[in-house]
Design a protein around this motif. Structure first.
Motif, PDB file in Angstrom:
ATOM      1  N   ALA A   1       4.746  -1.933   3.009  1.00 34.42           N
ATOM      2  CA  ALA A   1       5.560  -0.936   2.315  1.00 34.42           C
ATOM      3  C   ALA A   1       6.613  -1.632   1.468  1.00 34.42           C
ATOM      4  O   ALA A   1       7.020  -2.757   1.763  1.00 34.42           O
ATOM      5  N   GLN A   2       7.045  -0.975   0.425  1.00 29.41           N
ATOM      6  CA  GLN A   2       8.074  -1.532  -0.457  1.00 29.41           C
ATOM      7  C   GLN A   2       8.994  -0.422  -0.923  1.00 29.41           C
ATOM      8  O   GLN A   2       8.543   0.680  -1.242  1.00 29.41           O
ATOM      9  N   ASN A   3      10.294  -0.728  -0.979  1.00 26.52           N
ATOM     10  CA  ASN A   3      11.282   0.208  -1.496  1.00 26.52           C
ATOM     11  C   ASN A   3      11.371   0.088  -3.011  1.00 26.52           C
ATOM     12  O   ASN A   3      11.468  -1.028  -3.550  1.00 26.52           O
TER      13      ASN A   3
ATOM     14  N   LEU B   1      17.811   8.331   2.814  1.00 28.43           N
ATOM     15  CA  LEU B   1      18.013   6.916   2.506  1.00 28.43           C
ATOM     16  C   LEU B   1      17.893   6.042   3.746  1.00 28.43           C
ATOM     17  O   LEU B   1      17.639   4.839   3.642  1.00 28.43           O
ATOM     18  N   GLU B   2      18.044   6.672   4.913  1.00 27.62           N
ATOM     19  CA  GLU B   2      17.905   5.900   6.141  1.00 27.62           C
ATOM     20  C   GLU B   2      16.495   5.330   6.302  1.00 27.62           C
ATOM     21  O   GLU B   2      16.299   4.332   6.983  1.00 27.62           O
ATOM     22  N   LEU B   3      15.494   5.972   5.669  1.00 28.12           N
ATOM     23  CA  LEU B   3      14.123   5.490   5.792  1.00 28.12           C
ATOM     24  C   LEU B   3      13.901   4.172   5.066  1.00 28.12           C
ATOM     25  O   LEU B   3      12.903   3.496   5.305  1.00 28.12           O
ATOM     26  N   THR B   4      14.828   3.829   4.173  1.00 32.29           N
ATOM     27  CA  THR B   4      14.643   2.560   3.442  1.00 32.29           C
ATOM     28  C   THR B   4      14.695   1.365   4.378  1.00 32.29           C
ATOM     29  O   THR B   4      14.037   0.358   4.138  1.00 32.29           O
TER      30      THR B   4
ATOM     31  N   PRO C   1      12.667  -2.046  -8.433  1.00 32.54           N
ATOM     32  CA  PRO C   1      12.537  -2.486  -7.033  1.00 32.54           C
ATOM     33  C   PRO C   1      13.823  -2.236  -6.255  1.00 32.54           C
ATOM     34  O   PRO C   1      14.921  -2.204  -6.821  1.00 32.54           O
ATOM     35  N   GLY C   2      13.686  -2.073  -4.942  1.00 34.41           N
ATOM     36  CA  GLY C   2      14.831  -1.897  -4.079  1.00 34.41           C
ATOM     37  C   GLY C   2      15.120  -0.445  -3.784  1.00 34.41           C
ATOM     38  O   GLY C   2      14.562   0.472  -4.393  1.00 34.41           O
ATOM     39  N   ALA C   3      16.038  -0.233  -2.842  1.00 32.09           N
ATOM     40  CA  ALA C   3      16.377   1.118  -2.401  1.00 32.09           C
ATOM     41  C   ALA C   3      17.585   1.649  -3.151  1.00 32.09           C
ATOM     42  O   ALA C   3      18.458   0.889  -3.576  1.00 32.09           O
TER      43      ALA C   3
ATOM     44  N   ARG D   1       0.817  -1.212   0.000  1.00 27.86           N
ATOM     45  CA  ARG D   1       0.000   0.000   0.000  1.00 27.86           C
ATOM     46  C   ARG D   1       0.851   1.261   0.000  1.00 27.86           C
ATOM     47  O   ARG D   1       0.346   2.348  -0.279  1.00 27.86           O
ATOM     48  N   VAL D   2       2.140   1.124   0.319  1.00 33.43           N
ATOM     49  CA  VAL D   2       3.041   2.268   0.364  1.00 33.43           C
ATOM     50  C   VAL D   2       4.290   1.935  -0.445  1.00 33.43           C
ATOM     51  O   VAL D   2       4.914   0.895  -0.227  1.00 33.43           O
ATOM     52  N   LEU D   3       4.639   2.826  -1.374  1.00 33.51           N
ATOM     53  CA  LEU D   3       5.906   2.722  -2.103  1.00 33.51           C
ATOM     54  C   LEU D   3       6.818   3.827  -1.604  1.00 33.51           C
ATOM     55  O   LEU D   3       6.477   5.008  -1.690  1.00 33.51           O
ATOM     56  N   LEU D   4       7.995   3.441  -1.069  1.00 30.79           N
ATOM     57  CA  LEU D   4       9.006   4.411  -0.654  1.00 30.79           C
ATOM     58  C   LEU D   4       9.988   4.563  -1.809  1.00 30.79           C
ATOM     59  O   LEU D   4      10.691   3.613  -2.158  1.00 30.79           O
TER      60      LEU D   4
END
Length: 930
Positions: free
Chosen positions: A756-758, A744-747, A778-780, A622-625
């Motif tokens: 949530a997904q990075n 980036l620390e929020l990843t 996908p990914g941080a 539901r959340v994309l970071l």
């Protein structure tokens, strides 16, 4: 209790009128001004409209004309500002846009015969303008009103130039916030507010005009509207138990009745709207998504409206603007629009034929409005007749497609053939292009026109006949307003004048004469012209009555054609740009495959737009970071998802390979940085207010777009706020959310949140250069590439090089001796626990491992960071070591490499000197190392 300023103004005028030494023209002005104390009085004097006293100061300031003064005899000298009569509309638009009411006093008698009589013939307010020259063709100009009854707030708004009249009732604790949302959607030119209503709720959206509360009485308003619409109850309009909105409607009705009662005939119906039927968007969201106005251009170019507005008529353009501003939550209506657009996309020839007919119809809404006003002309009725003549052709085109949705639309359009037939019998275009009344419509007018034509033919033959009869070859037949028709003979030929000529006037070159026959013809012409003017006015009045009696039918047809125009334009854009029909359902899923930003793509001029997917809601996170570098496409991605959802919910096709949109109830965005200093709000305060609005108003069915939360304060504070907001949206609000950040620390936080997904926007590195791929993966992200972007922005290379050295030192966590500290005797190495908000440190902070926190000093000198042990909880504390400006060998090597790479043969002498100066500046900054 402070005195009412209007009452004070009236009393001041009364004092002036009591003076005995007033000249007549000054007294006349003051008497007119007393009748219109709220308005700026423009007083016609010859070729100018003049304003006096305080009005003159306002006109000079807001119309941007020169402030002068004038003496009225013994009355003294008063301020004066005037505008030329031929440019009145130009200056009126300035005054109306500034929010002023303007009363125009015209000269009613001929100058030169005593005091000229003057009367106020028009009162214009920002919300009651109908003159075409003062209206934006592609925009509605609304007059709105608000009224509160207990916990309810009612809104009413009307466009007097098109007859659109709507109401809305807001209830609940958030009624005030929703009022501002609706006013931002409506964007009224003028808003009526009752005495005691909070001004601050409407001032940011429009010009506010205070009205007395008794003008908003719901019971009185109910009776007024029932009488006006000729009904016993307003239940059929959906107005049952809508006291607050009826009070607002009553304020509008009374206001129009007081300012320009002839406009009331345009109010043919009233429609109740429900906020729950539409997607809610606060003012910040509308601004951030640039729906109808671009930040860059200040107009529609560069906005979503600028892309989709391929309409053929001004009324279609207004309908398109309403569609964009009012996305729906009604699946049935959304699919009805899609069913109309789909066959139009598939049939370009039909689409072109419909567009051609719409061009011929033009702005039918405002054509009807002009024909109902007291200043209507034969040209207006001819234009209306011409427009209606193309409606039947358009209906036949729609019916001939054999598409059910288009056939249903065709059957709902009233072609108004009976009205067209009567107009065609009444008015036509003459050979010279001028409109004329046809003889069959008014036989008496035909007789008068024939009499006038016969008399003028006699006059045309008279000159040649008299020359032949008298032998005076220079004889002329002429006319002027003072003496009428005459026969002119020059002095050398006076002896040839016949006995029956009667001298009428002596001029320098000869004499002017009349005859009994000439006087008789002049009388015939005068009688015929008077009869023609009277009969034409009667004919226009009959035509005005015809249109006014059928205004409801005509406006209903116009509104359907305007909607048709907007849907044809959406089909044109979908066909031209490769948009597809989305599946819109009642799920909570947003699945967009290869979505594109409609505005950015349209501006690329042939270059390929990199599409991206978006999957949120349902079984998806539901959340994309979203992380990644500036300029990498994060903001574009955020906005394109929001715009695709919005387009889907207005019934449009969308720029994607495929899309499934689960209905959203509200769209929220927090993008960019701006302040509101006039209201005492800093950039960070505005950011927090908008964030609070989202957290308080968003639901599980909302779409939330957040970009760079917390960047307006220190990094330590900002990071904490961003994490707290992210967690609240994930845990409590549960809205479908796109959350972009440079923290980036929020990843690492996102990894711990199950819904949530990075994701990141990718880049490719080539040596010291990066290439933005604009692709969401996908990914941080592991780096922010801030210095690379700074280079692209034009940061001087020696500054960027120095930033890289500092960055490497900060990343390595090494400490060295400070050269600058040596040069400054009083400087010592300083260690302190502080927030990360130094600019150079801000460039570097993203390069550390995810999950760590770094701090540095606010001292303007460069900073080197070293980490200390983790404290209790999720936050960490660090030490910042202040050290000197110590250039590394790599900077010197950079200068040397630049010198070696420079091709001197390609430089002019001036360019060579400039290069040398640049190298010297860079080397001076490294003097300690030389």
């Amino acid at each position: 209790m402070p005195e009412d300023p209007v009452e004070s103004l009236i009393r001041n005028i009364d004092n002036k009128l009591a003076a005995r030494d007033l000249v007549p023209s000054r007294r006349q002005y003051l008497e007119l001004k007393r009748k219109y104390p709220h308005a700026i009085l423009l007083y016609r004097m010859g070729d100018f409209y003049e304003a006096f006293d305080d009005d003159a100061r306002v006109v000079a300031r807001d119309a941007r004309v020169t402030l002068t003064s004038r003496t009225f005899g013994r009355s003294g000298r008063v301020p004066m500002a005037g505008v030329p009569h031929h440019a009145l509309n130009y200056y009126l638009s300035r005054l109306l846009n500034a929010g002023h009411t303007v009363a125009i006093a015209e000269q009613m008698s001929e100058p030169g015969k005593g005091l000229v009589e003057r009367e106020v013939t028009r009162v214009l307010t920002p919300g009651t303008v109908v003159e075409s020259a003062l209206l934006p063709a592609g925009e509605n100009r609304y007059l709105a009103a608000v009224y509160d009854v207990g916990a309810r707030i009612g809104i009413a708004w009307v466009d007097v130039s098109t007859g659109e009249f709507r109401l809305m009732e807001l209830r609940g604790e958030d009624a005030s916030e929703r009022l501002q949302e609706e006013l931002a959607r409506i964007s009224p030119a003028e808003c009526l507010i009752p005495e005691g209503f909070p001004y601050e709720l409407v001032l940011s959206q429009s010009h506010a005009t205070t009205v007395r509360r008794q003008n908003c009485d719901p019971q009185v308003a109910y009776q007024l509207l029932c009488k006006h619409f000729g009904v016993r109850s307003l239940d059929a309009f959906g107005c049952h138990d809508a006291k607050a909105s009826l009070g607002a409607a009553g304020a509008i009705y009374t206001y129009i009745e007081q300012t320009n009662p002839s406009l009331l005939c345009m109010l043919t119906s009233i429609r109740m709207e429900c906020a729950e039927d539409m997607v809610g968007m606060d003012p910040a969201t509308r601004r951030n998504l640039e729906l109808t106005r671009s930040f860059g251009t200040g107009g529609s170019r560069g906005s979503l409206l600028g892309v989709v507005d391929q309409t053929s008529t001004p009324m279609g353009s207004r309908a398109m603007r309403r569609l964009i501003n009012t996305p729906l939550r009604d699946l049935q209506e959304i699919r009805r629009r899609q069913d109309i657009i789909e066959p139009l996309v598939q049939m370009p020839q039909v689409r072109a034929r419909i567009a051609n007919q719409l061009v011929q119809i033009g702005d039918l809404e405002r054509a009807v409005s002009r024909c109902t006003q007291s200043g209507s002309t034969l040209r207006d009725f001819l234009s209306l007749s011409s427009a209606l003549g193309h409606v039947d052709s358009l209906v036949r085109i729609l019916s001939g497609t054999h598409q059910q949705a288009l056939a249903n639309l065709a059957s709902s359009i009233d072609t108004c053939e009976d009205i067209l037939s009567r107009l065609q019998m009444a008015v036509a275009e003459a050979d010279d292009g001028s409109p004329v009344i046809l003889p069959g419509f008014m036989p008496e007018l035909g007789d008068a026109l024939e009499e006038l034509r016969s008399a003028r033919e006699w006059l045309a033959r008279l000159e040649q006949k008299e020359r032949e009869r008298t032998g005076i070859r220079s004889l002329k037949v002429g006319y002027n307003k003072v003496f009428g028709y005459y026969i002119e003979v020059t002095r050398p030929n006076l002896h040839l004048v016949p006995r029956e000529y009667v001298r009428k006037q002596t001029i320098s070159t000869g004499e002017r004469f009349v005859t009994e026959a000439l006087k008789e013809v002049e009388s015939r012409i005068t009688r015929a012209e008077d009869a023609i003017e009277r009969l034409q006015n009667e004919a226009i009045a009959l035509l005005r009555s015809l249109v006014s009696a059928n205004t409801r039918r005509l406006l209903a047809t116009a509104q359907l054609l305007a909607e048709m125009d907007a849907l044809v334009a959406l089909a044109e854009v979908a066909s031209r740009c490769g948009w597809v029909r989305p599946l819109v359902d009642d799920s909570d899923v947003i699945e967009i495959r290869n979505g594109r930003h409609p505005v950015v793509e349209s501006s690329l001029e042939g270059e390929r737009f990199v599409p991206n997917d978006c999957y949120i809601g349902g079984n998806w996170p539901r959340v994309l970071l979203i992380t990644g570098p500036n300029m990498g496409g994060k903001s574009t991605y955020l906005r394109q998802v929001a715009l695709i959802v919005l387009l889907a919910q207005i019934g449009s096709f969308v720029p994607a390979e495929s899309a499934r949109i689960g209905l959203v109830d509200r769209i929220f965005t927090r993008v960019g940085a701006h302040d509101d200093l006039a209201r005492g709000a800093s950039t960070f305060m505005v950011e927090m207010v908008e964030t609070a609005t989202i957290l308080n108003g968003a639901t599980e069915r909302s779409l939330v777009v957040l970009d760079e939360i917390g960047r307006g304060t220190s990094t330590y504070d900002g990071m904490a706020i961003a994490q707290a907001v992210l967690e609240d949206i994930h845990d409590r609000v549960r809205a479908r959310t796109l959350f972009a950040t440079h923290y980036l620390e929020l990843t690492t936080v996102a990894k711990k949140l199950p819904s949530a997904q990075n994701v990141h926007v990718s880049v490719a590195e080539e040596r010291d250069h990066i290439v933005f791929l604009y692709s969401v993966r996908p990914g941080a992200a592991d780096r922010a590439y801030g210095i690379h972007v700074a280079r692209l922005a034009g940061l001087p290379p020696w500054v960027a090089g120095r930033a890289e050295n500092i960055l490497h030192a900060l990343s390595a966590g090494t400490e060295g001796e400070s050269t600058r500290d040596k040069e400054d005797e009083g400087a010592n190495s300083l260690v302190s626990k502080v927030d990360i908000n130094n600019a150079s440190c801000h460039l570097a902070k993203h390069l550390f491992e995810p999950g760590e926190r770094y701090t540095c000093s606010e001292n303007p000198l460069p900073v080197k960071i070293s980490a200390v042990k983790t404290l209790e909880g999720s936050m960490l504390a660090y030490q910042g070591v202040l050290e000197g400006f110590e250039p590394s060998r790599s900077e010197l090597e950079g200068v040397a490499e630049d010198i070696l790479d420079t091709d001197l043969a390609c430089l002019s002498p001036v360019e060579a000197l400039q290069k040398i100066e640049e190298w010297q500046q860079r080397l001076r900054g490294m003097r300690s190392d030389l």
